[in-house]
Design an enzyme around this catalytic site. Sequence first.
Site, PDB file in Angstrom:
ATOM      1  N   ARG A 103       0.881  -1.174   0.000  1.00  2.12           N
ATOM      2  CA  ARG A 103       0.000   0.000   0.000  1.00  2.12           C
ATOM      3  C   ARG A 103       0.911   1.213   0.000  1.00  2.12           C
ATOM      4  NH1 ARG A 103      -5.411   1.319   3.400  1.00  2.12           N
ATOM      5  NH2 ARG A 103      -6.126  -0.151   1.818  1.00  2.12           N
ATOM      6  N   HIS A 130      -7.367   0.775  -6.506  1.00  3.46           N
ATOM      7  CA  HIS A 130      -7.588  -0.100  -5.337  1.00  3.46           C
ATOM      8  C   HIS A 130      -8.261  -1.406  -5.824  1.00  3.46           C
ATOM      9  CE1 HIS A 130      -7.855  -1.368  -1.335  1.00  3.46           C
ATOM     10  NE2 HIS A 130      -8.723  -0.524  -0.830  1.00  3.46           N
ATOM     11  N   GLN A 133     -10.030  -4.079  -3.411  1.00  2.88           N
ATOM     12  CA  GLN A 133     -11.347  -3.673  -2.932  1.00  2.88           C
ATOM     13  C   GLN A 133     -12.415  -3.974  -3.982  1.00  2.88           C
ATOM     14  OE1 GLN A 133     -12.201  -2.148   0.190  1.00  2.88           O
ATOM     15  NE2 GLN A 133     -14.208  -2.758  -0.561  1.00  2.88           N
ATOM     16  N   ASP A 221     -17.293   6.973  -1.924  1.00  4.43           N
ATOM     17  CA  ASP A 221     -16.084   6.880  -1.093  1.00  4.43           C
ATOM     18  C   ASP A 221     -15.869   8.263  -0.473  1.00  4.43           C
ATOM     19  OD1 ASP A 221     -13.699   6.018   0.046  1.00  4.43           O
ATOM     20  OD2 ASP A 221     -12.555   6.050  -1.824  1.00  4.43           O
ATOM     21  N   CYS A 261     -16.258   1.321   0.407  1.00  3.29           N
ATOM     22  CA  CYS A 261     -15.080   0.533   0.781  1.00  3.29           C
ATOM     23  C   CYS A 261     -14.727   0.682   2.259  1.00  3.29           C
ATOM     24  CB  CYS A 261     -13.902   0.918  -0.099  1.00  3.29           C
ATOM     25  SG  CYS A 261     -13.369   2.632   0.079  1.00  3.29           S
ATOM     26  N   ARG A 289     -13.430  -8.750   1.584  1.00  6.99           N
ATOM     27  CA  ARG A 289     -12.013  -8.495   1.342  1.00  6.99           C
ATOM     28  C   ARG A 289     -11.208  -9.757   1.657  1.00  6.99           C
ATOM     29  NH1 ARG A 289      -9.951  -3.371   1.473  1.00  6.99           N
ATOM     30  NH2 ARG A 289      -8.105  -4.424   0.670  1.00  6.99           N
TER      31      ARG A 289
HETATM   32  N1  NVA Z   1     -10.069   6.540  -1.483  1.00  8.38           N
HETATM   33  C1  NVA Z   1      -9.702   6.109  -0.160  1.00  8.38           C
HETATM   34  C2  NVA Z   1      -9.876   4.630  -0.019  1.00  8.38           C
HETATM   35  C3  NVA Z   1      -9.548   4.108   1.357  1.00  8.38           C
HETATM   36  C4  NVA Z   1      -9.691   2.617   1.462  1.00  8.38           C
HETATM   37  C5  NVA Z   1      -8.267   6.507   0.120  1.00  8.38           C
HETATM   38  O1  NVA Z   1      -7.427   6.343  -0.766  1.00  8.38           O
HETATM   39  O2  NVA Z   1      -7.989   6.989   1.221  1.00  8.38           O
HETATM   40  N1   CP Z   2     -11.224  -0.336   2.331  1.00  9.01           N
HETATM   41  C1   CP Z   2      -9.959  -0.384   2.773  1.00  9.01           C
HETATM   42  O1   CP Z   2      -9.024  -0.584   2.018  1.00  9.01           O
HETATM   43  O2   CP Z   2      -9.840  -0.225   4.117  1.00  9.01           O
HETATM   44  P1   CP Z   2      -8.487  -0.023   4.933  1.00  9.01           P
HETATM   45  O3   CP Z   2      -7.946   1.333   4.556  1.00  9.01           O
HETATM   46  O4   CP Z   2      -8.913  -0.092   6.371  1.00  9.01           O
HETATM   47  O5   CP Z   2      -7.525  -1.107   4.566  1.00  9.01           O
END
Ligand code: NVA
Ligand code: CP
Length: 307
Positions: A103, A130, A133, A221, A261, A289
Amino acid sequence: MLKHFLRLTDFHRDDLLAILDLAADLKARQARGEPHRLLEGKSLAMLFEKSSTRTRVSFEVGMCQLGGQALFLSPRDTQIGRGEPVQDTARVLSRYVDAVMIRTFSQDTLETFARFSTVPVINGLTDLLHPCQLLADLLTVAERREGLDDLVVAWVGDGNNMAHSWIHAAQVLGFTLRLACPEGYEPSEEILAPALAAGARVRLAAEPLEAADGAHVVTTDVWASMGQEEEQSEREEAFAGYAVDRQVMAGADPAAIFLHCLPAHRGEEVSEEVLEGPQSAVWDEAENRLHAQKAVLVTLLGEDSAG
Ligand code: NVA
Ligand code: CP
Protein backbone atom coordinates in the site's frame (compact mmCIF):
# COMPACT_ATOMS: atom_id res chain seq x y z
CA MET A 1 5.32 -16.94 -15.65
CA LEU A 2 5.52 -14.41 -12.79
CA LYS A 3 2.11 -12.79 -12.34
CA HIS A 4 1.38 -9.68 -10.28
CA PHE A 5 -1.94 -8.15 -9.20
CA LEU A 6 -1.39 -4.46 -9.88
CA ARG A 7 -4.48 -3.39 -11.85
CA LEU A 8 -7.65 -5.19 -12.99
CA THR A 9 -6.96 -4.47 -16.65
CA ASP A 10 -3.95 -6.81 -16.48
CA PHE A 11 -6.52 -9.64 -16.36
CA HIS A 12 -8.98 -11.08 -18.85
CA ARG A 13 -12.66 -11.29 -18.02
CA ASP A 14 -12.42 -15.07 -17.49
CA ASP A 15 -9.47 -14.66 -15.10
CA LEU A 16 -11.38 -12.20 -12.93
CA LEU A 17 -14.50 -14.36 -12.95
CA ALA A 18 -12.37 -17.36 -11.94
CA ILE A 19 -10.91 -15.40 -9.00
CA LEU A 20 -14.45 -14.45 -7.91
CA ASP A 21 -15.60 -18.10 -8.18
CA LEU A 22 -12.61 -19.23 -6.14
CA ALA A 23 -13.37 -16.53 -3.55
CA ALA A 24 -16.94 -17.80 -3.21
CA ASP A 25 -15.65 -21.38 -2.90
CA LEU A 26 -13.10 -20.44 -0.21
CA LYS A 27 -15.79 -18.51 1.66
CA ALA A 28 -18.08 -21.56 1.62
CA ARG A 29 -15.26 -23.85 2.76
CA GLN A 30 -14.47 -21.56 5.63
CA ALA A 31 -18.15 -21.34 6.60
CA ARG A 32 -18.27 -25.17 6.71
CA GLY A 33 -15.17 -25.20 8.93
CA GLU A 34 -13.30 -27.08 6.21
CA PRO A 35 -9.51 -26.58 6.29
CA HIS A 36 -8.12 -25.06 3.09
CA ARG A 37 -4.40 -24.74 3.79
CA LEU A 38 -3.50 -24.18 0.17
CA LEU A 39 -0.45 -22.00 0.92
CA GLU A 40 1.19 -24.09 3.62
CA GLY A 41 4.62 -22.66 4.49
CA LYS A 42 4.30 -19.57 2.25
CA SER A 43 5.09 -16.04 3.44
CA LEU A 44 3.58 -12.71 2.44
CA ALA A 45 5.33 -9.40 3.21
CA MET A 46 2.86 -6.53 3.64
CA LEU A 47 4.42 -3.10 3.15
CA PHE A 48 2.19 -0.23 4.31
CA GLU A 49 3.09 3.41 3.62
CA LYS A 50 -0.50 4.46 4.51
CA SER A 51 -2.91 3.48 7.30
CA SER A 52 -5.15 0.43 7.04
CA THR A 53 -7.59 -1.64 9.05
CA ARG A 54 -9.33 -3.93 6.53
CA THR A 55 -6.46 -4.55 4.13
CA ARG A 56 -3.95 -5.33 6.86
CA VAL A 57 -6.18 -7.61 8.91
CA SER A 58 -7.79 -9.44 5.97
CA PHE A 59 -4.46 -10.21 4.30
CA GLU A 60 -2.87 -11.30 7.57
CA VAL A 61 -5.77 -13.49 8.65
CA GLY A 62 -6.20 -14.77 5.09
CA MET A 63 -2.60 -15.99 4.91
CA CYS A 64 -3.00 -17.65 8.30
CA GLN A 65 -6.18 -19.48 7.21
CA LEU A 66 -4.36 -20.64 4.07
CA GLY A 67 -1.57 -22.16 6.19
CA GLY A 68 0.97 -19.41 5.51
CA GLN A 69 2.12 -16.33 7.37
CA ALA A 70 2.16 -12.59 6.83
CA LEU A 71 4.65 -9.95 7.98
CA PHE A 72 3.57 -6.36 8.59
CA LEU A 73 6.22 -3.86 7.47
CA SER A 74 5.94 -0.10 7.86
CA PRO A 75 8.33 2.67 6.78
CA ARG A 76 8.67 3.68 10.43
CA ASP A 77 10.69 0.60 11.23
CA THR A 78 12.14 -0.58 7.92
CA GLN A 79 14.99 0.89 5.88
CA ILE A 80 12.56 1.93 3.13
CA GLY A 81 11.47 4.71 5.49
CA ARG A 82 15.10 5.88 5.66
CA GLY A 83 15.41 6.06 1.89
CA GLU A 84 16.52 2.57 0.82
CA PRO A 85 15.55 2.47 -2.86
CA VAL A 86 12.41 0.57 -3.73
CA GLN A 87 14.26 -1.52 -6.32
CA ASP A 88 16.70 -2.72 -3.63
CA THR A 89 13.90 -3.51 -1.17
CA ALA A 90 12.08 -5.44 -3.91
CA ARG A 91 15.09 -7.61 -4.70
CA VAL A 92 15.86 -8.31 -1.05
CA LEU A 93 12.29 -9.12 0.02
CA SER A 94 11.99 -11.43 -3.01
CA ARG A 95 14.76 -13.56 -1.47
CA TYR A 96 12.78 -14.07 1.76
CA VAL A 97 9.08 -14.20 0.98
CA ASP A 98 6.77 -15.75 -1.61
CA ALA A 99 4.73 -12.60 -2.34
CA VAL A 100 4.58 -8.91 -1.41
CA MET A 101 1.49 -6.77 -0.86
CA ILE A 102 2.10 -3.01 -1.00
CA ARG A 103 0.00 0.00 0.00
CA THR A 104 1.73 3.14 -1.19
CA PHE A 105 1.13 6.56 -2.73
CA SER A 106 2.32 6.42 -6.30
CA GLN A 107 1.39 3.69 -8.76
CA ASP A 108 4.89 4.19 -10.22
CA THR A 109 6.47 3.08 -6.92
CA LEU A 110 4.35 -0.07 -7.00
CA GLU A 111 5.19 -0.77 -10.64
CA THR A 112 8.90 -0.18 -10.01
CA PHE A 113 8.75 -2.58 -7.08
CA ALA A 114 7.04 -5.18 -9.28
CA ARG A 115 9.64 -4.75 -12.03
CA PHE A 116 12.45 -5.61 -9.63
CA SER A 117 10.58 -8.26 -7.66
CA THR A 118 10.97 -11.91 -8.53
CA VAL A 119 7.84 -12.85 -6.55
CA PRO A 120 4.21 -11.76 -7.16
CA VAL A 121 3.34 -8.22 -6.05
CA ILE A 122 -0.21 -7.24 -5.02
CA ASN A 123 -1.61 -3.70 -5.09
CA GLY A 124 -3.07 -3.02 -1.64
CA LEU A 125 -4.03 0.54 -2.73
CA THR A 126 -2.25 3.39 -4.46
CA ASP A 127 -3.38 6.96 -5.14
CA LEU A 128 -4.47 5.66 -8.55
CA LEU A 129 -6.10 2.27 -7.92
CA HIS A 130 -7.59 -0.10 -5.34
CA PRO A 131 -8.14 -3.38 -7.23
CA CYS A 132 -8.39 -5.70 -4.18
CA GLN A 133 -11.35 -3.67 -2.93
CA LEU A 134 -13.05 -4.02 -6.31
CA LEU A 135 -12.83 -7.80 -6.14
CA ALA A 136 -14.59 -7.72 -2.77
CA ASP A 137 -17.21 -5.34 -4.16
CA LEU A 138 -17.85 -7.58 -7.17
CA LEU A 139 -18.08 -10.65 -4.94
CA THR A 140 -20.69 -8.81 -2.84
CA VAL A 141 -22.66 -7.97 -5.98
CA ALA A 142 -22.36 -11.53 -7.31
CA GLU A 143 -23.76 -12.90 -4.04
CA ARG A 144 -26.93 -10.89 -4.59
CA ARG A 145 -27.67 -11.23 -8.28
CA GLU A 146 -27.18 -13.62 -11.21
CA GLY A 147 -24.33 -12.53 -13.46
CA LEU A 148 -22.76 -9.15 -13.99
CA ASP A 149 -23.69 -8.60 -17.66
CA ASP A 150 -26.73 -6.35 -17.32
CA LEU A 151 -25.45 -4.74 -14.14
CA VAL A 152 -25.69 -0.94 -13.81
CA VAL A 153 -23.43 0.70 -11.22
CA ALA A 154 -23.63 4.33 -10.09
CA TRP A 155 -20.55 5.99 -8.64
CA VAL A 156 -21.21 9.23 -6.74
CA GLY A 157 -18.40 11.49 -5.53
CA ASP A 158 -14.67 11.73 -6.05
CA GLY A 159 -13.08 10.37 -9.23
CA ASN A 160 -10.45 8.71 -7.05
CA ASN A 161 -8.61 5.38 -6.78
CA MET A 162 -11.88 3.52 -6.11
CA ALA A 163 -13.65 5.20 -9.04
CA HIS A 164 -10.68 4.28 -11.24
CA SER A 165 -10.83 0.63 -10.24
CA TRP A 166 -14.60 0.61 -10.91
CA ILE A 167 -13.82 1.91 -14.40
CA HIS A 168 -11.29 -0.89 -14.89
CA ALA A 169 -13.81 -3.46 -13.66
CA ALA A 170 -16.45 -2.15 -16.08
CA GLN A 171 -13.89 -2.21 -18.88
CA VAL A 172 -12.92 -5.85 -18.27
CA LEU A 173 -16.32 -7.27 -17.30
CA GLY A 174 -18.59 -5.22 -19.59
CA PHE A 175 -21.16 -3.85 -17.13
CA THR A 176 -22.48 -0.28 -17.22
CA LEU A 177 -20.92 2.35 -14.96
CA ARG A 178 -22.16 5.93 -14.56
CA LEU A 179 -20.08 8.35 -12.53
CA ALA A 180 -21.36 11.60 -11.03
CA CYS A 181 -18.39 13.67 -9.86
CA PRO A 182 -18.16 17.38 -9.08
CA GLU A 183 -16.42 19.51 -11.68
CA GLY A 184 -12.67 19.23 -11.30
CA TYR A 185 -12.93 15.91 -9.44
CA GLU A 186 -13.68 13.64 -12.40
CA PRO A 187 -11.67 10.43 -12.92
CA SER A 188 -8.23 10.79 -14.45
CA GLU A 189 -8.05 10.78 -18.26
CA GLU A 190 -5.21 8.28 -17.82
CA ILE A 191 -7.88 5.78 -16.73
CA LEU A 192 -11.01 7.03 -18.50
CA ALA A 193 -9.66 7.53 -22.03
CA PRO A 194 -8.29 3.98 -22.52
CA ALA A 195 -11.49 2.53 -21.05
CA LEU A 196 -13.64 4.47 -23.49
CA ALA A 197 -11.30 3.58 -26.36
CA ALA A 198 -11.70 -0.10 -25.38
CA GLY A 199 -15.50 0.26 -25.66
CA ALA A 200 -16.25 0.25 -21.92
CA ARG A 201 -19.83 1.18 -21.05
CA VAL A 202 -18.69 4.01 -18.81
CA ARG A 203 -20.01 7.55 -18.86
CA LEU A 204 -19.96 10.67 -16.75
CA ALA A 205 -23.37 11.76 -15.45
CA ALA A 206 -24.30 15.38 -14.78
CA GLU A 207 -25.41 14.75 -11.19
CA PRO A 208 -26.00 11.94 -8.65
CA LEU A 209 -29.68 11.33 -9.48
CA GLU A 210 -28.85 10.85 -13.15
CA ALA A 211 -26.14 8.32 -12.27
CA ALA A 212 -28.36 6.46 -9.80
CA ASP A 213 -31.41 6.22 -12.09
CA GLY A 214 -32.42 2.53 -12.05
CA ALA A 215 -28.91 1.43 -10.93
CA HIS A 216 -28.41 -1.93 -9.19
CA VAL A 217 -25.46 -0.68 -7.14
CA VAL A 218 -24.89 2.80 -5.74
CA THR A 219 -21.42 3.36 -4.39
CA THR A 220 -19.23 6.17 -3.10
CA ASP A 221 -16.08 6.88 -1.09
CA VAL A 222 -14.64 9.62 1.10
CA TRP A 223 -14.28 13.10 -0.37
CA ALA A 224 -10.65 13.43 0.77
CA SER A 225 -8.53 10.31 0.42
CA MET A 226 -5.41 9.48 2.38
CA GLY A 227 -2.80 12.10 1.56
CA GLN A 228 -5.45 14.77 0.78
CA GLU A 229 -6.35 15.62 4.38
CA GLU A 230 -5.38 19.28 3.99
CA GLU A 231 -7.95 19.63 1.16
CA GLN A 232 -10.83 18.47 3.40
CA SER A 233 -12.62 21.80 3.78
CA GLU A 234 -12.28 22.89 0.14
CA ARG A 235 -13.53 19.45 -0.91
CA GLU A 236 -16.51 19.66 1.46
CA GLU A 237 -17.59 22.77 -0.46
CA ALA A 238 -16.98 21.26 -3.88
CA PHE A 239 -18.82 18.03 -3.02
CA ALA A 240 -21.99 19.65 -1.65
CA GLY A 241 -24.91 17.82 -3.30
CA TYR A 242 -22.81 14.71 -3.97
CA ALA A 243 -23.80 12.68 -0.91
CA VAL A 244 -25.59 9.35 -1.21
CA ASP A 245 -28.78 9.88 0.76
CA ARG A 246 -32.33 8.55 0.82
CA GLN A 247 -33.26 10.58 -2.27
CA VAL A 248 -30.39 9.15 -4.36
CA MET A 249 -31.20 5.58 -3.26
CA ALA A 250 -34.88 6.17 -4.09
CA GLY A 251 -33.90 6.85 -7.72
CA ALA A 252 -32.03 3.52 -7.99
CA ASP A 253 -33.54 0.09 -8.66
CA PRO A 254 -35.78 -0.90 -5.71
CA ALA A 255 -33.46 -3.86 -4.99
CA ALA A 256 -30.30 -1.75 -5.29
CA ILE A 257 -27.50 -2.19 -2.79
CA PHE A 258 -25.23 0.48 -1.35
CA LEU A 259 -21.48 -0.17 -1.26
CA HIS A 260 -18.66 1.78 0.40
CA CYS A 261 -15.08 0.53 0.78
CA LEU A 262 -14.87 2.13 4.28
CA PRO A 263 -13.85 3.96 6.33
CA ALA A 264 -16.99 6.09 5.85
CA HIS A 265 -17.74 9.65 6.95
CA ARG A 266 -21.40 9.67 7.98
CA GLY A 267 -23.10 12.92 7.03
CA GLU A 268 -20.52 13.65 4.31
CA GLU A 269 -20.43 11.28 1.32
CA VAL A 270 -23.17 9.05 2.77
CA SER A 271 -26.03 9.64 5.18
CA GLU A 272 -26.20 7.61 8.39
CA GLU A 273 -29.61 6.37 7.22
CA VAL A 274 -28.21 4.83 4.00
CA LEU A 275 -25.04 3.42 5.56
CA GLU A 276 -27.00 1.71 8.34
CA GLY A 277 -30.11 1.04 6.25
CA PRO A 278 -31.48 -2.21 4.75
CA GLN A 279 -29.89 -1.60 1.33
CA SER A 280 -26.41 -1.23 2.77
CA ALA A 281 -24.14 -4.21 2.04
CA VAL A 282 -21.01 -2.61 3.47
CA TRP A 283 -20.33 -5.16 6.24
CA ASP A 284 -20.54 -8.10 3.82
CA GLU A 285 -18.39 -6.06 1.45
CA ALA A 286 -15.75 -5.57 4.16
CA GLU A 287 -15.84 -9.30 5.03
CA ASN A 288 -15.42 -10.16 1.37
CA ARG A 289 -12.01 -8.50 1.34
CA LEU A 290 -10.83 -11.59 3.21
CA HIS A 291 -12.30 -14.13 0.78
CA ALA A 292 -11.41 -12.21 -2.39
CA GLN A 293 -7.80 -11.69 -1.33
CA LYS A 294 -7.41 -15.34 -0.34
CA ALA A 295 -8.49 -16.14 -3.90
CA VAL A 296 -5.89 -13.71 -5.29
CA LEU A 297 -3.18 -15.24 -3.11
CA VAL A 298 -4.08 -18.79 -4.14
CA THR A 299 -4.23 -17.74 -7.80
CA LEU A 300 -0.79 -16.12 -7.68
CA LEU A 301 0.92 -18.58 -5.31
CA GLY A 302 -0.98 -21.85 -5.33
CA GLU A 303 0.23 -25.06 -6.92
CA ASP A 304 -1.65 -24.38 -10.17
CA SER A 305 -0.12 -20.90 -10.52
CA ALA A 306 3.24 -22.07 -11.92
CA GLY A 307 3.61 -21.79 -15.69
N1 NVA B 1 -10.07 6.54 -1.48
C1 NVA B 1 -9.70 6.11 -0.16
C2 NVA B 1 -9.88 4.63 -0.02
C3 NVA B 1 -9.55 4.11 1.36
C4 NVA B 1 -9.69 2.62 1.46
C5 NVA B 1 -8.27 6.51 0.12
O1 NVA B 1 -7.43 6.34 -0.77
O2 NVA B 1 -7.99 6.99 1.22
N1 CP C 1 -11.22 -0.34 2.33
C1 CP C 1 -9.96 -0.38 2.77
O1 CP C 1 -9.02 -0.58 2.02
O2 CP C 1 -9.84 -0.22 4.12
P1 CP C 1 -8.49 -0.02 4.93
O3 CP C 1 -7.95 1.33 4.56
O4 CP C 1 -8.91 -0.09 6.37
O5 CP C 1 -7.52 -1.11 4.57
